[in-house]
Design a protein around this motif. Structure first.
Motif, PDB file in Angstrom:
ATOM      1  N   VAL A  30     -18.201   3.748   9.090  1.00 49.03           N
ATOM      2  CA  VAL A  30     -17.844   4.888   8.243  1.00 49.03           C
ATOM      3  C   VAL A  30     -17.643   4.432   6.793  1.00 49.03           C
ATOM      4  N   SER A  31     -16.901   3.343   6.603  1.00 46.01           N
ATOM      5  CA  SER A  31     -16.661   2.833   5.245  1.00 46.01           C
ATOM      6  C   SER A  31     -17.968   2.507   4.546  1.00 46.01           C
ATOM      7  N   GLN A  32     -18.858   1.820   5.257  1.00 47.76           N
ATOM      8  CA  GLN A  32     -20.123   1.421   4.645  1.00 47.76           C
ATOM      9  C   GLN A  32     -21.004   2.626   4.339  1.00 47.76           C
ATOM     10  N   ALA A  33     -20.979   3.623   5.211  1.00 49.48           N
ATOM     11  CA  ALA A  33     -21.770   4.823   4.960  1.00 49.48           C
ATOM     12  C   ALA A  33     -21.289   5.556   3.716  1.00 49.48           C
ATOM     13  N   ALA A  51     -14.682   9.546  -2.364  1.00 51.39           N
ATOM     14  CA  ALA A  51     -14.352   8.984  -1.050  1.00 51.39           C
ATOM     15  C   ALA A  51     -13.096   8.142  -1.186  1.00 51.39           C
ATOM     16  N   ALA A  52     -12.173   8.298  -0.249  1.00 50.63           N
ATOM     17  CA  ALA A  52     -10.895   7.583  -0.276  1.00 50.63           C
ATOM     18  C   ALA A  52     -10.733   6.813   1.027  1.00 50.63           C
ATOM     19  N   LEU A  53     -10.682   5.484   0.935  1.00 49.48           N
ATOM     20  CA  LEU A  53     -10.520   4.621   2.108  1.00 49.48           C
ATOM     21  C   LEU A  53      -9.078   4.142   2.145  1.00 49.48           C
ATOM     22  N   VAL A  54      -8.360   4.516   3.193  1.00 52.12           N
ATOM     23  CA  VAL A  54      -6.910   4.352   3.255  1.00 52.12           C
ATOM     24  C   VAL A  54      -6.542   3.254   4.252  1.00 52.12           C
ATOM     25  N   PRO A  55      -5.610   2.354   3.896  1.00 52.08           N
ATOM     26  CA  PRO A  55      -5.225   1.263   4.793  1.00 52.08           C
ATOM     27  C   PRO A  55      -4.148   1.682   5.780  1.00 52.08           C
ATOM     28  N   GLY A  98     -12.649   4.989  -3.682  1.00 46.82           N
ATOM     29  CA  GLY A  98     -11.427   4.238  -3.894  1.00 46.82           C
ATOM     30  C   GLY A  98     -11.003   3.571  -2.599  1.00 46.82           C
ATOM     31  N   LEU A  99     -10.675   2.283  -2.674  1.00 45.45           N
ATOM     32  CA  LEU A  99     -10.276   1.521  -1.502  1.00 45.45           C
ATOM     33  C   LEU A  99      -8.989   0.775  -1.779  1.00 45.45           C
ATOM     34  N   THR A 100      -8.040   0.899  -0.876  1.00 48.00           N
ATOM     35  CA  THR A 100      -6.929  -0.051  -0.789  1.00 48.00           C
ATOM     36  C   THR A 100      -7.163  -0.838   0.484  1.00 48.00           C
ATOM     37  N   GLY A 101      -7.360  -2.140   0.350  1.00 50.93           N
ATOM     38  CA  GLY A 101      -7.697  -2.942   1.517  1.00 50.93           C
ATOM     39  C   GLY A 101      -7.794  -4.404   1.162  1.00 50.93           C
ATOM     40  N   LEU A 118      -8.194  15.960  -5.952  1.00 47.84           N
ATOM     41  CA  LEU A 118      -8.114  17.419  -6.016  1.00 47.84           C
ATOM     42  C   LEU A 118      -7.563  17.886  -7.356  1.00 47.84           C
ATOM     43  N   ALA A 119      -6.601  17.171  -7.900  1.00 45.00           N
ATOM     44  CA  ALA A 119      -6.051  17.535  -9.203  1.00 45.00           C
ATOM     45  C   ALA A 119      -7.124  17.542 -10.273  1.00 45.00           C
ATOM     46  N   GLY A 120      -8.090  16.617 -10.168  1.00 44.76           N
ATOM     47  CA  GLY A 120      -9.161  16.540 -11.151  1.00 44.76           C
ATOM     48  C   GLY A 120     -10.311  17.488 -10.898  1.00 44.76           C
ATOM     49  N   GLY A 121     -10.222  18.303  -9.838  1.00 46.99           N
ATOM     50  CA  GLY A 121     -11.275  19.271  -9.555  1.00 46.99           C
ATOM     51  C   GLY A 121     -12.401  18.726  -8.701  1.00 46.99           C
ATOM     52  N   ASN A 122     -12.191  17.601  -8.057  1.00 45.59           N
ATOM     53  CA  ASN A 122     -13.194  17.020  -7.169  1.00 45.59           C
ATOM     54  C   ASN A 122     -13.015  17.534  -5.749  1.00 45.59           C
ATOM     55  N   SER A 123     -14.002  17.280  -4.908  1.00 45.77           N
ATOM     56  CA  SER A 123     -13.779  17.343  -3.465  1.00 45.77           C
ATOM     57  C   SER A 123     -13.559  15.918  -2.994  1.00 45.77           C
ATOM     58  N   VAL A 124     -12.912  15.765  -1.829  1.00 52.24           N
ATOM     59  CA  VAL A 124     -12.544  14.431  -1.381  1.00 52.24           C
ATOM     60  C   VAL A 124     -12.833  14.269   0.106  1.00 52.24           C
ATOM     61  N   VAL A 125     -13.375  13.098   0.444  1.00 58.00           N
ATOM     62  CA  VAL A 125     -13.610  12.718   1.833  1.00 58.00           C
ATOM     63  C   VAL A 125     -12.737  11.500   2.104  1.00 58.00           C
ATOM     64  N   VAL A 126     -11.817  11.624   3.042  1.00 53.01           N
ATOM     65  CA  VAL A 126     -10.825  10.586   3.322  1.00 53.01           C
ATOM     66  C   VAL A 126     -11.158   9.888   4.631  1.00 53.01           C
ATOM     67  N   GLN A 127     -11.163   8.554   4.601  1.00 50.53           N
ATOM     68  CA  GLN A 127     -11.216   7.789   5.848  1.00 50.53           C
ATOM     69  C   GLN A 127      -9.829   7.242   6.129  1.00 50.53           C
ATOM     70  N   PRO A 128      -9.134   7.794   7.136  1.00 48.79           N
ATOM     71  CA  PRO A 128      -7.822   7.261   7.491  1.00 48.79           C
ATOM     72  C   PRO A 128      -7.984   5.934   8.223  1.00 48.79           C
ATOM     73  N   PRO A 129      -6.922   5.140   8.330  1.00 45.51           N
ATOM     74  CA  PRO A 129      -7.022   3.880   9.067  1.00 45.51           C
ATOM     75  C   PRO A 129      -7.300   4.138  10.540  1.00 45.51           C
TER      76      PRO A 129
END
Length: 473
Positions: A205-208, A141-145, A219-222, A161-172
């Motif tokens: 969404v972030s908490q879920a 999960a990627a939380l983006v500011p 991963g969070l930048t915030g 993705l480079a590491g072979g993971n799937s990713v779920v992104v929360q945009p600001p």
């Protein structure tokens, strides 16, 4: 790094507006925890495909994404400026950085090296062979500011993705539209179904995502407050947590410094970069007595040349902050500094989401506002007599992202750099420096994580040891 996830919204819709004009730019779904759970479940299916994908195919996918972003770079920059408030020349630079980051992680996808560990170092194990290999973590999960959404998204999503993971992104929540378009380009580039998904919304969404047992890493930048809350929720499922949080960077100007260059570093790296909304911008300036007046004179002269206005005009240096509420908070912080004894030497006037770049002098270092992160175009200046005194004051901050030292004495530069408790020190330059191939992060309340091409992709993989007994007969 300040975040604001409370835009004007109804129960199920977030209205995205130009922060300078109030113009409605679009609407996105405000997802709830149930919708997030569905997306994470789908991401488990995408993970199986990504895990089986060879490294060269992952690299090719990321290069295709970069190419598609490059083809639309101008329209992406325009959309980002409109919804974010940063001047257009700066959003162009952000999109260009994101393209480089995707291409950089394409290379890293093919360099996930393992190790051969000599077992003959242990008596009785001489005939055995041990090797390690890197494997995907799982759903990331990627939380983006809001302040650098496209660039920081790229660091997280491309690395996953480079590491072979799937990713779920929360945009600001206040400026999600550019990333929604980038997500369409990722699909167009051929990403496997559910390998790359976006979830839109606010704190629910972030908490879920942080609480979800189906998420292996987050991963969070915030803000530091947000980081603590995410870490607490993630602890229940023992997921890996990567935090890049607040900053209150100090710039130390010694009496042998080039004061013109030091003032320029504050103007370009604080007042005119990202409208002052950067975690690694200079937020405290300490100037040695002998050069204090000359530095302030130069700082005021350069600040006076900045143009505040419409972020879509090429001539604009400083656009609107992300919201009127954000500008009000910065205005209040300036007021607190003045009440505590600082003198407002320039700027500070607010008009809606716009704030004229402010320079304050004679700032008392004991002011609570000086100790906290002010997320806007404000440069508070304090004095010192001994460089070691400046280091002590800089280190008293709970944050430790970057610091800067201006001096012509190389020995002094390295000595002060070693004493500063930060993740990075810039000598004779602004702390608002982030190159994608450098490790970026800080100490203390800044979170401790390092993000960069050569670091993040390793963090987003796990190490497995394989031991072959009797390999050498």
């Amino acid at each position: 790094m300040s975040t604001d996830i409370s835009p004007a919204s109804s129960k199920n819709v977030i209205v995205v507006r130009n922060p300078g004009t109030g113009e409605v730019l679009g609407e996105v779904e405000a997802m709830d925890a149930g919708r997030v759970a569905e997306v994470v479940a789908d991401a488990r299916d995408g993970l199986r495909v990504m895990t089986a994908m060879p490294a060269h195919e992952r690299a090719a996918l990321l290069r295709r994404v970069a190419g598609l972003m490059e083809d639309e770079s101008e329209s992406l920059a325009l959309l980002l400026a409109a919804e974010n408030g940063k001047p257009l020349p700066q959003t162009r630079g952000e999109v260009e950085a994101a393209i480089r980051i995707f291409r950089g992680y394409a290379g890293e996808a093919t360099r996930l090296f393992g190790r051969q560990i000599p077992l003959d170092a242990v008596p009785g194990l001489e005939k055995n062979l041990a090797v390690t290999m890197r494997e995907p973590l799982g759903v990331v999960a990627a939380l983006v500011p809001f302040n650098y959404p496209v660039e920081l998204y790229a660091h997280k999503a491309a690395a996953a993705l480079a590491g072979g993971n799937s990713v779920v992104v929360q945009p600001p929540a206040r400026c999600p539209l550019t990333l929604l378009r980038v997500a369409e380009l990722v699909d167009q580039a051929g990403a496997p179904l559910h390998a790359h998904q976006l979830v839109t919304g606010g704190v629910e969404v972030s908490q879920a995502l942080a609480s979800s047992p189906g998420v292996a890493a987050i991963g969070l930048t915030g803000s530091t407050a947000a980081g603590r809350e995410i870490a607490r929720r993630a602890a229940d499922t023992l997921k890996k947590v990567f935090l890049e949080l607040g900053g209150n960077d100090a710039l130390i100007v010694c009496d042998d410094a080039d004061v013109e260059a030091a003032a320029q570093a504050v103007v370009l790296g604080r007042l005119a970069r990202g409208n002052g909304q950067i975690c690694c911008a200079v937020k405290r300036v300490y100037v040695q007595d002998r050069v204090h007046d000359a530095f302030v004179e130069s700082l005021l002269a350069q600040t006076a040349k900045l143009t505040v206005g419409d972020q879509l005009l090429e001539s604009t240096d400083v656009g609107p902050l992300i919201s009127e509420e954000a500008a009000e908070r910065v205005e209040a912080a300036v007021g607190t500094l003045v009440r505590d004894g600082a003198r407002l030497a320039a700027g500070g006037a607010r008009r809606g989401s716009f704030l004229d770049p402010a320079v304050l002098v004679d700032v008392p270092v004991t002011s609570a506002a000086f100790a906290e992160e002010i997320f806007g175009p404000v440069a508070p200046v304090a004095r010192f007599s001994d460089p070691l005194e400046a280091v002590r004051m800089a280190n008293e901050s709970p944050y430790g992202l970057h610091a800067a030292v201006f001096t012509r004495d190389i020995s002094r530069a390295f000595t002060l750099s070693r004493l500063l408790d930060t993740g990075g020190v810039i000598v004779n330059g602004s702390t608002a420096l982030r190159a994608e191939n450098l490790p970026f992060g800080g100490t203390k309340d800044t979170g401790g994580h390092r993000e960069g091409l050569h670091d993040t992709v390793l963090e987003y993989t796990k190490e497995k040891t394989v031991i072959v007994m009797g390999a050498f007969g």
